[in-house]
Design a protein around this motif. Structure first.
Motif, PDB file in Angstrom:
ATOM      1  N   LEU A  54       0.828  -1.201   0.000  1.00 60.71           N
ATOM      2  CA  LEU A  54       0.000   0.000   0.000  1.00 60.71           C
ATOM      3  C   LEU A  54       0.863   1.251   0.000  1.00 60.71           C
ATOM      4  O   LEU A  54       1.913   1.285   0.641  1.00 60.71           O
ATOM      5  CB  LEU A  54      -0.904   0.005   1.231  1.00 60.71           C
ATOM      6  N   ALA A  55       0.402   2.283  -0.694  1.00 65.12           N
ATOM      7  CA  ALA A  55       1.097   3.565  -0.714  1.00 65.12           C
ATOM      8  C   ALA A  55       1.076   4.177   0.695  1.00 65.12           C
ATOM      9  O   ALA A  55       0.195   3.862   1.506  1.00 65.12           O
ATOM     10  CB  ALA A  55       0.430   4.504  -1.715  1.00 65.12           C
ATOM     11  N   PRO A  56       2.033   5.037   1.004  1.00 64.91           N
ATOM     12  CA  PRO A  56       2.059   5.680   2.322  1.00 64.91           C
ATOM     13  C   PRO A  56       0.730   6.372   2.646  1.00 64.91           C
ATOM     14  O   PRO A  56       0.153   7.051   1.799  1.00 64.91           O
ATOM     15  CB  PRO A  56       3.197   6.701   2.197  1.00 64.91           C
ATOM     16  N   GLY A  57       0.266   6.150   3.871  1.00 61.17           N
ATOM     17  CA  GLY A  57      -0.979   6.765   4.328  1.00 61.17           C
ATOM     18  C   GLY A  57      -2.218   5.933   4.055  1.00 61.17           C
ATOM     19  O   GLY A  57      -3.295   6.243   4.546  1.00 61.17           O
ATOM     20  N   TRP A  58      -2.102   4.867   3.269  1.00 57.40           N
ATOM     21  CA  TRP A  58      -3.236   4.006   2.943  1.00 57.40           C
ATOM     22  C   TRP A  58      -3.212   2.758   3.815  1.00 57.40           C
ATOM     23  O   TRP A  58      -2.168   2.329   4.278  1.00 57.40           O
ATOM     24  CB  TRP A  58      -3.194   3.616   1.468  1.00 57.40           C
ATOM     25  N   LYS A  59      -4.393   2.177   4.030  1.00 56.47           N
ATOM     26  CA  LYS A  59      -4.507   0.965   4.843  1.00 56.47           C
ATOM     27  C   LYS A  59      -5.606   0.081   4.281  1.00 56.47           C
ATOM     28  O   LYS A  59      -6.410   0.509   3.455  1.00 56.47           O
ATOM     29  CB  LYS A  59      -4.802   1.320   6.294  1.00 56.47           C
TER      30      LYS A  59
END
Length: 141
Positions: A54-59
């Motif tokens: 996942l890209a940074p900040g995504w969950k």
């Protein structure tokens, strides 16, 4: 076996269907999926894994997402040469957004897959995986 693993990887990656073509480019920047082919155990069980980056900040969420969120759903019923697929959920993280408790994963999650196989040489893992990827709002994938 090498050809069969290539078919498995292709099938799993194709399982990430999008509902809107406009989201396709954005989702490629948010989440990447990779099938790890794994190994065959002495008892005939095959262990593989689905890796989500996942890209940074995504969950994304655990099987019990908490106060909000979308629990993942895995469907491998169309697979060939496979009797069952058990998805093993790694230990999740608990996070808070406002007063809402979320249970899930960020950055990278690897879901081990335990495959019980038919007594055939070739297997094709065909799956549909439905998850939510979230930053401030969730996007169903």
């Amino acid at each position: 076996m090498k050809h069969a693993m290539h078919r498995i990887i292709t099938s799993v990656l194709c399982a990430f269907c999008l509902t809107s073509p406009a989201l396709a480019q954005d989702l490629d920047e948010i989440i990447q999926a990779k099938l790890r082919p794994g190994w065959r155990m002495a008892n005939g069980i095959h262990m593989a894994a689905l890796q989500l980056d996942l890209a940074p900040g995504w969950k994304t969420y655990w099987r019990q997402p908490g106060d909000s969120g979308l629990a993942p759903h895995f469907d491998f019923s169309q697979s060939e040469g496979v009797q069952t697929v058990e998805v093993i959920y790694p230990t999740p993280k608990i996070s808070w957004l406002g007063g809402s408790r979320n249970i899930g994963y960020d950055t990278r999650v690897i879901f081990p897959l335990q495959l019980s196989l038919d007594n055939t040489a070739d297997i094709t893992l065909i799956g549909r995986i439905e998850i939510g990827v979230c930053r401030e709002l969730c996007i169903p994938v």
